[in-house]
Enzyme design. Structure first.
Site, PDB file in Angstrom:
ATOM      1  N   ASP A  28       0.856  -1.196   0.000  1.00 59.38           N
ATOM      2  CA  ASP A  28       0.000   0.000   0.000  1.00 59.38           C
ATOM      3  C   ASP A  28       0.892   1.247   0.000  1.00 59.38           C
ATOM      4  O   ASP A  28       1.910   1.304   0.688  1.00 59.38           O
ATOM      5  CB  ASP A  28      -0.919  -0.015   1.234  1.00 59.38           C
ATOM      6  CG  ASP A  28      -2.054   0.980   1.115  1.00 59.38           C
ATOM      7  OD1 ASP A  28      -3.218   0.536   1.023  1.00 59.38           O
ATOM      8  OD2 ASP A  28      -1.794   2.210   1.117  1.00 59.38           O
ATOM      9  N   ASN A  82     -12.793  -3.162   2.799  1.00 63.21           N
ATOM     10  CA  ASN A  82     -13.774  -2.098   2.966  1.00 63.21           C
ATOM     11  C   ASN A  82     -14.768  -2.161   1.808  1.00 63.21           C
ATOM     12  O   ASN A  82     -14.357  -2.325   0.651  1.00 63.21           O
ATOM     13  CB  ASN A  82     -13.067  -0.739   2.971  1.00 63.21           C
ATOM     14  CG  ASN A  82     -12.101  -0.600   4.136  1.00 63.21           C
ATOM     15  OD1 ASN A  82     -12.384  -1.067   5.235  1.00 63.21           O
ATOM     16  ND2 ASN A  82     -10.963   0.025   3.911  1.00 63.21           N
ATOM     17  N   GLU A  90     -12.394   3.422  -0.814  1.00 55.96           N
ATOM     18  CA  GLU A  90     -11.997   4.534  -1.689  1.00 55.96           C
ATOM     19  C   GLU A  90     -11.805   4.081  -3.131  1.00 55.96           C
ATOM     20  O   GLU A  90     -12.094   4.826  -4.058  1.00 55.96           O
ATOM     21  CB  GLU A  90     -10.682   5.145  -1.188  1.00 55.96           C
ATOM     22  CG  GLU A  90     -10.860   5.976   0.070  1.00 55.96           C
ATOM     23  CD  GLU A  90      -9.533   6.407   0.669  1.00 55.96           C
ATOM     24  OE1 GLU A  90      -8.489   6.240   0.013  1.00 55.96           O
ATOM     25  OE2 GLU A  90      -9.570   6.890   1.813  1.00 55.96           O
ATOM     26  N   VAL A  91     -11.287   2.882  -3.305  1.00 54.49           N
ATOM     27  CA  VAL A  91     -11.015   2.382  -4.653  1.00 54.49           C
ATOM     28  C   VAL A  91     -12.046   1.292  -4.993  1.00 54.49           C
ATOM     29  O   VAL A  91     -12.096   0.250  -4.321  1.00 54.49           O
ATOM     30  CB  VAL A  91      -9.585   1.810  -4.761  1.00 54.49           C
ATOM     31  CG1 VAL A  91      -9.323   1.270  -6.160  1.00 54.49           C
ATOM     32  CG2 VAL A  91      -8.551   2.870  -4.396  1.00 54.49           C
ATOM     33  N   HIS A  95     -10.438  -5.372  -2.997  1.00 50.61           N
ATOM     34  CA  HIS A  95      -9.094  -5.566  -2.455  1.00 50.61           C
ATOM     35  C   HIS A  95      -9.176  -5.924  -0.987  1.00 50.61           C
ATOM     36  O   HIS A  95     -10.090  -5.498  -0.284  1.00 50.61           O
ATOM     37  CB  HIS A  95      -8.221  -4.324  -2.652  1.00 50.61           C
ATOM     38  CG  HIS A  95      -8.812  -3.055  -2.121  1.00 50.61           C
ATOM     39  ND1 HIS A  95      -9.811  -2.372  -2.770  1.00 50.61           N
ATOM     40  CD2 HIS A  95      -8.559  -2.354  -0.991  1.00 50.61           C
ATOM     41  CE1 HIS A  95     -10.129  -1.291  -2.074  1.00 50.61           C
ATOM     42  NE2 HIS A  95      -9.390  -1.260  -0.977  1.00 50.61           N
ATOM     43  N   HIS A  97      -6.894  -5.645   2.443  1.00 53.59           N
ATOM     44  CA  HIS A  97      -5.722  -5.105   3.119  1.00 53.59           C
ATOM     45  C   HIS A  97      -5.146  -6.223   3.985  1.00 53.59           C
ATOM     46  O   HIS A  97      -5.891  -6.880   4.725  1.00 53.59           O
ATOM     47  CB  HIS A  97      -6.113  -3.945   4.041  1.00 53.59           C
ATOM     48  CG  HIS A  97      -6.714  -2.761   3.344  1.00 53.59           C
ATOM     49  ND1 HIS A  97      -6.012  -1.612   3.082  1.00 53.59           N
ATOM     50  CD2 HIS A  97      -7.969  -2.552   2.862  1.00 53.59           C
ATOM     51  CE1 HIS A  97      -6.797  -0.736   2.474  1.00 53.59           C
ATOM     52  NE2 HIS A  97      -7.995  -1.278   2.329  1.00 53.59           N
TER      53      HIS A  97
HETATM   54  P1  AMP Z   1      -9.826   1.458   0.487  1.00 54.57           P
HETATM   55  O1  AMP Z   1     -10.050   2.683   1.321  1.00 54.57           O
HETATM   56  O2  AMP Z   1     -10.154   0.183   1.209  1.00 54.57           O
HETATM   57  O3  AMP Z   1     -10.486   1.551  -0.862  1.00 54.57           O
HETATM   58  O4  AMP Z   1      -8.258   1.372   0.277  1.00 54.57           O
HETATM   59  C1  AMP Z   1      -7.599   1.828  -0.850  1.00 54.57           C
HETATM   60  C2  AMP Z   1      -6.129   1.747  -0.543  1.00 54.57           C
HETATM   61  O5  AMP Z   1      -5.413   1.877  -1.758  1.00 54.57           O
HETATM   62  C3  AMP Z   1      -5.614   2.821   0.415  1.00 54.57           C
HETATM   63  O6  AMP Z   1      -5.033   2.201   1.572  1.00 54.57           O
HETATM   64  C4  AMP Z   1      -4.573   3.563  -0.431  1.00 54.57           C
HETATM   65  O7  AMP Z   1      -3.447   3.973   0.324  1.00 54.57           O
HETATM   66  C5  AMP Z   1      -4.207   2.511  -1.470  1.00 54.57           C
HETATM   67  N1  AMP Z   1      -3.675   3.031  -2.717  1.00 54.57           N
HETATM   68  C6  AMP Z   1      -4.217   4.002  -3.513  1.00 54.57           C
HETATM   69  N2  AMP Z   1      -3.454   4.213  -4.607  1.00 54.57           N
HETATM   70  C7  AMP Z   1      -2.408   3.348  -4.508  1.00 54.57           C
HETATM   71  C8  AMP Z   1      -1.262   3.065  -5.324  1.00 54.57           C
HETATM   72  N3  AMP Z   1      -1.043   3.721  -6.470  1.00 54.57           N
HETATM   73  N4  AMP Z   1      -0.395   2.110  -4.915  1.00 54.57           N
HETATM   74  C9  AMP Z   1      -0.605   1.441  -3.760  1.00 54.57           C
HETATM   75  N5  AMP Z   1      -1.666   1.648  -2.946  1.00 54.57           N
HETATM   76  C10 AMP Z   1      -2.553   2.595  -3.313  1.00 54.57           C
END
Ligand code: AMP
Length: 107
Positions: A28, A82, A90-91, A95, A97
Site C-alpha cells: 500500500d 472495505n 476509496e477504490v 481488495h 488489506h
Molecule cells: P480502500 O479505502 O479500502 O479503498 O483502500 C484503498 C487503498 O489503496 C488505500 O489504503 C490507499 O493507500 C491505497 N492506494 C491508492 N493508490 C495506490 C497506489 N497507487 N499504490 C498502492 N496503494 C494505493
C-alpha cells in the site's frame, strides 16, 4: 479505469509482493502498519459483495500465499476489505488489506 486496473496494466508502478495469472499483491502506498499489502483480483470486480464466491475462495488461497511470502503467518496479521460508502472504500476494485509486522490495535 480504477487505479488498481492501471497498476495491473503496468501504467502505474507498484512494489509487488506476489503475482499469478489471476491475482496481484503489492505494498500500500500509504501504509497503516509496519506491513501493509493489498491483494486484488486482476479483473476488476467492484467489491466483496459483488464478487463471485468462487473468486473469493481463490483469492483467500492467494492471500495465504502472500502471508507466507511476507513471513507473518506465525506472528499473525489482519485482513480487511472495505465495502461501499459506510465501509470507507476509496477504490472501487475489490481488495483485501493485509496488515501485520506489529501488534495491531483493537477496534
Ligand atoms: P480502500 O479505502 O479500502 O479503498 O483502500 C484503498 C487503498 O489503496 C488505500 O489504503 C490507499 O493507500 C491505497 N492506494 C491508492 N493508490 C495506490 C497506489 N497507487 N499504490 C498502492 N496503494 C494505493
Amino acid at each position: 479505469m480504477t487505479v488498481f486496473e492501471k497498476i495491473v496494466a503496468g501504467e502505474i508502478p507498484c512494489k509487488k509482493v506476489l503475482e499469478n495469472e489471476k491475482f496481484l499483491a503489492f505494498y500500500d502506498i500509504a501504509p497503516k502498519a509496519t506491513i501493509h499489502v493489498l491483494a486484488i483480483p486482476k479483473k476488476c470486480v467492484k467489491d466483496f459483495q459483488e464478487a463471485d464466491p468462487k473468486l473469493l475462495g481463490e483469492l483467500s488461497g492467494f492471500i495465504q500465499e502472500v502471508v507466507r511470502v511476507l513471513g507473518i503467518e506465525q506472528s499473525g496479521y489482519r485482513i480487511i476489505s472495505n465495502i461501499g460508502t459506510h465501509g470507507g472504500q476509496e477504490v472501487p476494485h475489490l481488495h483485501f488489506h493485509i496488515l501485520g509486522g506489529q501488534k495491531l490495535g483493537s477496534f
